[in-house]
Design an enzyme around this catalytic site. Structure first.
Site, PDB file in Angstrom:
ATOM      1  N   TYR A  38     -14.018  13.160  19.126  1.00 39.14           N
ATOM      2  CA  TYR A  38     -12.711  13.018  19.775  1.00 39.14           C
ATOM      3  C   TYR A  38     -11.886  14.287  19.601  1.00 39.14           C
ATOM      4  CZ  TYR A  38      -8.238  10.843  21.108  1.00 39.14           C
ATOM      5  OH  TYR A  38      -7.040  10.542  21.724  1.00 39.14           O
ATOM      6  N   SER A  52      -3.530  15.197  22.386  1.00 38.50           N
ATOM      7  CA  SER A  52      -3.320  14.381  21.180  1.00 38.50           C
ATOM      8  C   SER A  52      -3.077  15.317  20.014  1.00 38.50           C
ATOM      9  CB  SER A  52      -4.593  13.557  20.924  1.00 38.50           C
ATOM     10  OG  SER A  52      -4.567  12.952  19.653  1.00 38.50           O
TER      11      SER A  52
HETATM   12  N1  LIG Z   1      -3.346   5.460  21.511  1.00 41.68           N
HETATM   13  C1  LIG Z   1      -3.252   6.553  20.765  1.00 41.68           C
HETATM   14  O1  LIG Z   1      -3.101   6.478  19.529  1.00 41.68           O
HETATM   15  C2  LIG Z   1      -3.303   7.923  21.395  1.00 41.68           C
HETATM   16  C3  LIG Z   1      -2.855   9.001  20.648  1.00 41.68           C
HETATM   17  C4  LIG Z   1      -2.890  10.286  21.199  1.00 41.68           C
HETATM   18  C5  LIG Z   1      -3.387  10.480  22.467  1.00 41.68           C
HETATM   19  N2  LIG Z   1      -3.829   9.405  23.192  1.00 41.68           N
HETATM   20  C6  LIG Z   1      -4.361   9.676  24.533  1.00 41.68           C
HETATM   21  O2  LIG Z   1      -3.520   9.049  25.476  1.00 41.68           O
HETATM   22  C7  LIG Z   1      -4.275   8.678  26.625  1.00 41.68           C
HETATM   23  C8  LIG Z   1      -4.058   7.195  26.910  1.00 41.68           C
HETATM   24  O3  LIG Z   1      -4.386   6.442  25.764  1.00 41.68           O
HETATM   25  P1  LIG Z   1      -4.037   4.885  25.609  1.00 41.68           P
HETATM   26  O4  LIG Z   1      -3.747   4.646  24.180  1.00 41.68           O
HETATM   27  O5  LIG Z   1      -3.062   4.475  26.636  1.00 41.68           O
HETATM   28  O6  LIG Z   1      -5.490   4.262  25.889  1.00 41.68           O
HETATM   29  P2  LIG Z   1      -5.995   3.089  26.863  1.00 41.68           P
HETATM   30  O7  LIG Z   1      -5.009   1.980  26.912  1.00 41.68           O
HETATM   31  O8  LIG Z   1      -7.401   2.810  26.440  1.00 41.68           O
HETATM   32  O9  LIG Z   1      -5.984   3.788  28.292  1.00 41.68           O
HETATM   33  C9  LIG Z   1      -6.998   4.626  28.745  1.00 41.68           C
HETATM   34  C10 LIG Z   1      -6.886   4.683  30.252  1.00 41.68           C
HETATM   35  O10 LIG Z   1      -7.880   5.606  30.728  1.00 41.68           O
HETATM   36  C11 LIG Z   1      -8.515   5.015  31.859  1.00 41.68           C
HETATM   37  N3  LIG Z   1      -9.865   5.542  32.014  1.00 41.68           N
HETATM   38  C12 LIG Z   1     -10.887   5.557  31.117  1.00 41.68           C
HETATM   39  N4  LIG Z   1     -11.983   6.082  31.675  1.00 41.68           N
HETATM   40  C13 LIG Z   1     -11.655   6.405  32.956  1.00 41.68           C
HETATM   41  C14 LIG Z   1     -12.365   6.970  34.041  1.00 41.68           C
HETATM   42  N5  LIG Z   1     -13.664   7.317  33.943  1.00 41.68           N
HETATM   43  N6  LIG Z   1     -11.726   7.149  35.219  1.00 41.68           N
HETATM   44  C15 LIG Z   1     -10.432   6.806  35.351  1.00 41.68           C
HETATM   45  N7  LIG Z   1      -9.690   6.278  34.347  1.00 41.68           N
HETATM   46  C16 LIG Z   1     -10.306   6.072  33.175  1.00 41.68           C
HETATM   47  C17 LIG Z   1      -8.520   3.520  31.560  1.00 41.68           C
HETATM   48  O11 LIG Z   1      -8.562   2.781  32.782  1.00 41.68           O
HETATM   49  P3  LIG Z   1      -9.841   2.052  33.399  1.00 41.68           P
HETATM   50  O12 LIG Z   1     -10.663   1.532  32.252  1.00 41.68           O
HETATM   51  O13 LIG Z   1      -9.248   0.979  34.263  1.00 41.68           O
HETATM   52  O14 LIG Z   1     -10.524   3.119  34.204  1.00 41.68           O
HETATM   53  C18 LIG Z   1      -7.163   3.334  30.918  1.00 41.68           C
HETATM   54  O15 LIG Z   1      -6.181   3.096  31.887  1.00 41.68           O
HETATM   55  C19 LIG Z   1      -5.728   9.053  26.318  1.00 41.68           C
HETATM   56  O16 LIG Z   1      -6.007  10.320  26.866  1.00 41.68           O
HETATM   57  C20 LIG Z   1      -5.738   9.121  24.800  1.00 41.68           C
HETATM   58  O17 LIG Z   1      -6.769   9.964  24.312  1.00 41.68           O
HETATM   59  C21 LIG Z   1      -3.794   8.142  22.689  1.00 41.68           C
END
Ligand SMILES: NC(=O)c1ccc[n+]([C@@H]2O[C@H](COP(=O)([O-])OP(=O)(O)OC[C@H]3O[C@@H](n4cnc5c(N)ncnc54)[C@H](OP(=O)(O)O)[C@@H]3O)[C@@H](O)[C@H]2O)c1
Length: 253
Positions: free
Chosen positions: A152, A139
């Protein structure tokens, strides 16, 4: 043979969009996350669109569960050429002074140790393919800090450190390491997880922002990096919405 891509956190947001996109690019996608039903729906959708995917229920905070993912990869119908370490997230927006240790622990476990565990488990298969790619979805929080983001940003800085270290350590072997650093991405669950289901607080993050990134934008970046010729290593790709010049500088209308 169809190349195999593993995407963690494929049950929602960036991971689901990446799984769809990589399947459209011709990969057989192993879609991993904890919520099996969501993965089953995703696999059905990909298959209906003519792609190939397999659901793998996996908790990346468990050694045993990740061993199961490696086993699924070994059974996959082609060489494992791509791993996308995407599962992760944020919990809380409290100052360091009063932040919850449990929230910090969760963020470290999932973002950092989850990436470590999955990468270690899949490295042999990626190397055996003759040309493997490891993507780490960190990120912009892995490059800078902001108030309330201590837990974070600490976790994402650690993920960024893993990507950089791994690239040095793997140099000379047929493996490349790519770090993707998105800014603000409007996904359905990221904010809900961060604010314990408080939809109003989650929505306020994106309020008035003309054109935040969406999951497909990040999937596009991942797919582009992963499909460059094998001698090309995109070390780091930082992507933000036009309206976000920096973590603290967001244009709202
Ligand atoms: N949204 C943003 O603004 C943003 C910005 C920069 C970076 N990111 C990064 O991008 C990535 C995805 O973010 P997103 O926005 O798509 O969030 P999201 O929709 O909340 O997705 C998170 C995913 O991680 C999985 N997860 C969580 N805990 C887990 C575990 N213990 N084992 C396996 N899977 C797990 C969840 O699936 P289950 O709950 O089904 O396990 C879900 O599919 C993350 O690493 C986040 O930090 C996001």
């Amino acid at each position: 043979m169809t190349p195999v891509a593993i995407v963690t956190g494929a049950s929602s947001g960036i991971g689901a969009a990446t799984a769809r996109r990589l399947a459209a690019e011709g990969f057989h996608v192993l879609a991993a996350a904890r919520r099996a039903e969501r993965l089953a729906d995703l696999v059905a959708e990909i298959t209906a669109a003519g792609g190939q995917a397999t659901a793998v229920t996996c908790d990346i905070t468990s050694d045993e569960s990740v061993a199961g993912l490696a086993e699924a990869a070994a059974q996959a119908p082609g060489p494992v050429t791509l791993l996308v370490n995407n599962a992760g997230g944020a919990r809380g927006l409290d100052p360091v002074e009063s932040g919850s240790v449990a929230d910090w622990q969760w963020m470290y476990d999932v973002n950092v140790l989850g990436t470590l565990r999955v990468t270690q488990a899949l490295l042999p298969a990626l190397e055996a393919s003759g040309s493997g790619t490891i993507v780490v979805v960190s990120s912009t929080a892995g490059l800078t800090v902001y108030e309330g983001g201590g837990g974070y940003t600490a976790a994402k800085h650690a993920q960024t450190a893993i990507a950089g270290t791994l690239r040095l350590e793997l140099c000379g072997r047929p493996l490349r390491v790519i770090e993707i650093d998105p800014g603000m991405v409007k996904t359905d669950e990221f904010g809900l997880v961060r604010f314990e289901g408080d939809a109003e607080r989650a929505a306020a993050v994106y309020a008035g922002v003309p054109g935040p990134l969406v999951a497909e934008d990040v999937a596009d970046c991942i797919a582009w990096c992963a499909t460059r010729p094998e001698h090309v290593n995109i070390d780091r790709l930082v992507v933000r919405p036009r309206a976000q010049a920096a973590q603290h500088k967001v244009h709202r209308v």
